[in-house]
Design a protein around this motif. Structure first.
Motif, PDB file in Angstrom:
ATOM      1  N   GLY A  24      19.609  53.966  14.229  1.00 29.91           N
ATOM      2  CA  GLY A  24      19.144  54.051  12.846  1.00 29.91           C
ATOM      3  C   GLY A  24      20.136  54.719  11.917  1.00 29.91           C
ATOM      4  O   GLY A  24      19.769  55.561  11.093  1.00 29.91           O
ATOM      5  N   LEU A  25      21.410  54.315  12.033  1.00 30.94           N
ATOM      6  CA  LEU A  25      22.467  54.983  11.281  1.00 30.94           C
ATOM      7  C   LEU A  25      22.829  54.252   9.992  1.00 30.94           C
ATOM      8  O   LEU A  25      23.994  53.950   9.732  1.00 30.94           O
ATOM      9  N   GLY A  26      21.838  53.980   9.172  1.00 29.61           N
ATOM     10  CA  GLY A  26      22.139  53.435   7.864  1.00 29.61           C
ATOM     11  C   GLY A  26      22.957  54.429   7.060  1.00 29.61           C
ATOM     12  O   GLY A  26      22.651  55.627   7.050  1.00 29.61           O
ATOM     13  N   ALA A  27      24.024  53.962   6.423  1.00 34.30           N
ATOM     14  CA  ALA A  27      24.907  54.863   5.675  1.00 34.30           C
ATOM     15  C   ALA A  27      24.140  55.535   4.532  1.00 34.30           C
ATOM     16  O   ALA A  27      23.349  54.886   3.844  1.00 34.30           O
ATOM     17  N   ARG A  28      24.396  56.812   4.326  1.00 31.70           N
ATOM     18  CA  ARG A  28      23.735  57.577   3.276  1.00 31.70           C
ATOM     19  C   ARG A  28      24.704  57.850   2.137  1.00 31.70           C
ATOM     20  O   ARG A  28      25.765  58.437   2.337  1.00 31.70           O
ATOM     21  N   LYS A  29      24.299  57.442   0.954  1.00 37.16           N
ATOM     22  CA  LYS A  29      25.142  57.624  -0.225  1.00 37.16           C
ATOM     23  C   LYS A  29      25.407  59.096  -0.496  1.00 37.16           C
ATOM     24  O   LYS A  29      26.515  59.481  -0.893  1.00 37.16           O
ATOM     25  N   ALA A  30      24.414  59.943  -0.256  1.00 40.17           N
ATOM     26  CA  ALA A  30      24.561  61.373  -0.537  1.00 40.17           C
ATOM     27  C   ALA A  30      25.652  62.011   0.316  1.00 40.17           C
ATOM     28  O   ALA A  30      26.226  63.032  -0.059  1.00 40.17           O
ATOM     29  N   LEU A  31      25.951  61.403   1.469  1.00 41.07           N
ATOM     30  CA  LEU A  31      26.988  61.920   2.359  1.00 41.07           C
ATOM     31  C   LEU A  31      28.305  61.177   2.189  1.00 41.07           C
ATOM     32  O   LEU A  31      29.257  61.424   2.927  1.00 41.07           O
ATOM     33  N   GLY A  32      28.354  60.271   1.220  1.00 40.91           N
ATOM     34  CA  GLY A  32      29.584  59.526   0.979  1.00 40.91           C
ATOM     35  C   GLY A  32      29.952  58.615   2.128  1.00 40.91           C
ATOM     36  O   GLY A  32      31.139  58.346   2.367  1.00 40.91           O
ATOM     37  N   GLN A  33      28.954  58.106   2.865  1.00 41.33           N
ATOM     38  CA  GLN A  33      29.227  57.335   4.074  1.00 41.33           C
ATOM     39  C   GLN A  33      29.494  55.859   3.783  1.00 41.33           C
ATOM     40  O   GLN A  33      28.715  55.189   3.097  1.00 41.33           O
ATOM     41  N   HIS A  34      30.601  55.374   4.325  1.00 40.32           N
ATOM     42  CA  HIS A  34      30.923  53.954   4.357  1.00 40.32           C
ATOM     43  C   HIS A  34      31.586  53.722   5.704  1.00 40.32           C
ATOM     44  O   HIS A  34      32.714  54.165   5.933  1.00 40.32           O
ATOM     45  N   PHE A  35      30.890  53.067   6.619  1.00 38.51           N
ATOM     46  CA  PHE A  35      31.379  52.948   7.988  1.00 38.51           C
ATOM     47  C   PHE A  35      32.407  51.826   8.093  1.00 38.51           C
ATOM     48  O   PHE A  35      32.198  50.707   7.602  1.00 38.51           O
ATOM     49  N   LEU A  36      33.514  52.124   8.759  1.00 41.01           N
ATOM     50  CA  LEU A  36      34.582  51.154   8.962  1.00 41.01           C
ATOM     51  C   LEU A  36      34.403  50.557  10.355  1.00 41.01           C
ATOM     52  O   LEU A  36      34.599  51.254  11.362  1.00 41.01           O
ATOM     53  N   LEU A  37      34.037  49.276  10.412  1.00 44.57           N
ATOM     54  CA  LEU A  37      33.720  48.634  11.689  1.00 44.57           C
ATOM     55  C   LEU A  37      34.800  47.670  12.159  1.00 44.57           C
ATOM     56  O   LEU A  37      34.738  47.188  13.292  1.00 44.57           O
ATOM     57  N   ASP A  38      35.774  47.373  11.323  1.00 45.94           N
ATOM     58  CA  ASP A  38      36.833  46.424  11.666  1.00 45.94           C
ATOM     59  C   ASP A  38      37.757  47.061  12.711  1.00 45.94           C
ATOM     60  O   ASP A  38      38.500  48.000  12.418  1.00 45.94           O
ATOM     61  N   LEU A  39      37.735  46.536  13.934  1.00 46.81           N
ATOM     62  CA  LEU A  39      38.515  47.134  15.019  1.00 46.81           C
ATOM     63  C   LEU A  39      40.009  47.046  14.765  1.00 46.81           C
ATOM     64  O   LEU A  39      40.766  47.949  15.143  1.00 46.81           O
ATOM     65  N   ASN A  40      40.456  45.975  14.130  1.00 47.61           N
ATOM     66  CA  ASN A  40      41.884  45.859  13.833  1.00 47.61           C
ATOM     67  C   ASN A  40      42.330  46.969  12.887  1.00 47.61           C
ATOM     68  O   ASN A  40      43.417  47.536  13.043  1.00 47.61           O
ATOM     69  N   LEU A  41      41.497  47.286  11.909  1.00 45.47           N
ATOM     70  CA  LEU A  41      41.845  48.330  10.947  1.00 45.47           C
ATOM     71  C   LEU A  41      41.780  49.721  11.571  1.00 45.47           C
ATOM     72  O   LEU A  41      42.655  50.557  11.329  1.00 45.47           O
ATOM     73  N   THR A  42      40.750  49.989  12.365  1.00 43.76           N
ATOM     74  CA  THR A  42      40.662  51.309  12.980  1.00 43.76           C
ATOM     75  C   THR A  42      41.832  51.537  13.924  1.00 43.76           C
ATOM     76  O   THR A  42      42.400  52.642  13.981  1.00 43.76           O
ATOM     77  N   ARG A  43      42.238  50.514  14.643  1.00 42.09           N
ATOM     78  CA  ARG A  43      43.399  50.661  15.535  1.00 42.09           C
ATOM     79  C   ARG A  43      44.686  50.818  14.729  1.00 42.09           C
ATOM     80  O   ARG A  43      45.580  51.566  15.132  1.00 42.09           O
ATOM     81  N   ARG A  44      44.771  50.140  13.614  1.00 44.83           N
ATOM     82  CA  ARG A  44      45.966  50.285  12.771  1.00 44.83           C
ATOM     83  C   ARG A  44      46.089  51.714  12.241  1.00 44.83           C
ATOM     84  O   ARG A  44      47.176  52.288  12.201  1.00 44.83           O
ATOM     85  N   ILE A  45      44.964  52.296  11.835  1.00 42.12           N
ATOM     86  CA  ILE A  45      44.971  53.681  11.369  1.00 42.12           C
ATOM     87  C   ILE A  45      45.359  54.618  12.505  1.00 42.12           C
ATOM     88  O   ILE A  45      46.171  55.535  12.331  1.00 42.12           O
ATOM     89  N   ALA A  46      44.784  54.388  13.675  1.00 43.19           N
ATOM     90  CA  ALA A  46      45.081  55.252  14.820  1.00 43.19           C
ATOM     91  C   ALA A  46      46.557  55.183  15.193  1.00 43.19           C
ATOM     92  O   ALA A  46      47.187  56.213  15.478  1.00 43.19           O
ATOM     93  N   ARG A  47      47.133  53.993  15.172  1.00 38.06           N
ATOM     94  CA  ARG A  47      48.558  53.854  15.510  1.00 38.06           C
ATOM     95  C   ARG A  47      49.433  54.536  14.457  1.00 38.06           C
ATOM     96  O   ARG A  47      50.496  55.068  14.782  1.00 38.06           O
ATOM     97  N   ALA A  48      48.984  54.537  13.201  1.00 40.42           N
ATOM     98  CA  ALA A  48      49.766  55.155  12.128  1.00 40.42           C
ATOM     99  C   ALA A  48      49.857  56.667  12.291  1.00 40.42           C
ATOM    100  O   ALA A  48      50.734  57.303  11.703  1.00 40.42           O
ATOM    101  N   ALA A  49      48.974  57.241  13.094  1.00 38.86           N
ATOM    102  CA  ALA A  49      48.966  58.694  13.274  1.00 38.86           C
ATOM    103  C   ALA A  49      50.154  59.188  14.083  1.00 38.86           C
ATOM    104  O   ALA A  49      50.413  60.392  14.121  1.00 38.86           O
ATOM    105  N   GLY A  50      50.879  58.282  14.722  1.00 35.62           N
ATOM    106  CA  GLY A  50      52.061  58.683  15.470  1.00 35.62           C
ATOM    107  C   GLY A  50      51.716  59.244  16.835  1.00 35.62           C
ATOM    108  O   GLY A  50      50.698  58.877  17.431  1.00 35.62           O
ATOM    109  N   PRO A  51      52.528  60.150  17.352  1.00 32.84           N
ATOM    110  CA  PRO A  51      52.289  60.698  18.698  1.00 32.84           C
ATOM    111  C   PRO A  51      51.059  61.601  18.712  1.00 32.84           C
ATOM    112  O   PRO A  51      51.055  62.659  18.097  1.00 32.84           O
TER     113      PRO A  51
END
Length: 280
Positions: A24-51
């Motif tokens: 039941g994890l509907g995003a809450r506006k009061a918490l500024g929630q916008h969930f990123l579900l695109d696996l390609n994007l999350t992996r791209r961000i993780a790789r950008a973090a470096g070592p």
């Protein structure tokens, strides 16, 4: 499914949409929630973090754990995830179980938790920040920039534009000067609203922020902030007028700066020079 023989591969985890529905994890506006579900994007961000195999990766607002999974899959040796929303605890516990001993979830408000107290160096912050507190969080972390080896953060594009602005740009302001004085900043890539659930009304940008070994130019930080507050508080006025409470034209002339210029025309080094002149 991830290859179980690959380092960093997880145990079996259900799809994120299923996790969101089940808990039941509907995003809450009061918490500024916008969930990123695109696996390609999350992996791209993780790789950008470096070592990320040594020290600690710190994630703010993991929500159901999309970026969390990507960071662990990409080799994060220790990941501390700071989450305010109690509803996310069970979903993140599933990720903890899939990556034994590598994920620690800290339940609390990121504005009240000092990441340095729950982590070991070198520290890297990697996060899809809640939009409503993103700037406040960044400024708090930059009170001690030496605590962090680097940050890969997602902001609203308009905030990223302010971080990256150059003298003469309409987005150039107090935030620009302080961040660039302390850090090197570069935009990595933009993320469309359609990548999020629910989609925000704005485009987002992923930005790399690396603290400098020393500030760009010598200056006392409180004095620098006082100068930029006065200068940009009346940015349409010439500096001789906006800086009048700090010395006005005499101050500018002493620093070799044309009194008829406006705040957005000065470089970070110019503001540091003004601050040095005012410092005890």
């Amino acid at each position: 499914m991830s290859d179980p023989d690959r380092p960093g591969a997880p145990g079996v985890l259900p799809p994120l949409r299923e996790v969101i529905a089940r808990h039941g994890l509907g995003a809450r506006k009061a918490l500024g929630q916008h969930f990123l579900l695109d696996l390609n994007l999350t992996r791209r961000i993780a790789r950008a973090a470096g070592p990320i195999g040594e020290g600690t990766v710190i994630e703010i607002g993991p929500g159901p754990g999309g970026l969390t999974r990507a960071l662990l899959e990409c080799g994060a040796g220790r990941l501390v995830a700071i989450e305010r929303d109690e509803r996310c605890r069970a979903a993140l516990a599933e990720v903890e179980a899939a990556f034994p001993g590598r994920l620690e979830v800290v339940m609390g408000d990121a504005l009240a938790v000092d990441p340095a107290t729950v982590s070991t160096a070198p520290r890297r912050i990697v996060a899809n920040l809640p939009y409503n507190i993103s700037t406040a969080l960044l400024l708090r972390w930059l009170e001690r920039p030496g605590d962090y080896a680097g940050m890969v953060l997602m902001f609203q594009k308009e905030v990223a534009d302010r971080l990256l602005a150059r003298p003469g740009d309409p987005d150039y302001g107090r935030l620009t000067v302080l961040v660039q004085w302390l850090c090197r900043v570069r935009r990595l890539f933009d993320v469309p609203a359609s990548a999020f659930v629910p989609p925000p009304k704005v485009t987002s940008s992923v930005v790399e922020i690396v603290p400098r070994d020393a500030p760009l130019a010598p200056a006392d930080r409180p004095t620098l902030e006082r100068v930029t507050q006065a200068a940009f508080g009346q940015r349409r006025k010439m500096l001789r007028a906006s800086l009048r409470p700090l010395g006005g034209e005499a101050l500018l002339v002493a620093c070799g700066i044309d009194p008829t210029r406006r705040a957005e025309e000065l470089s970070v080094e110019d503001f540091a020079r003004l601050a040095r002149h005012l410092s005890p």
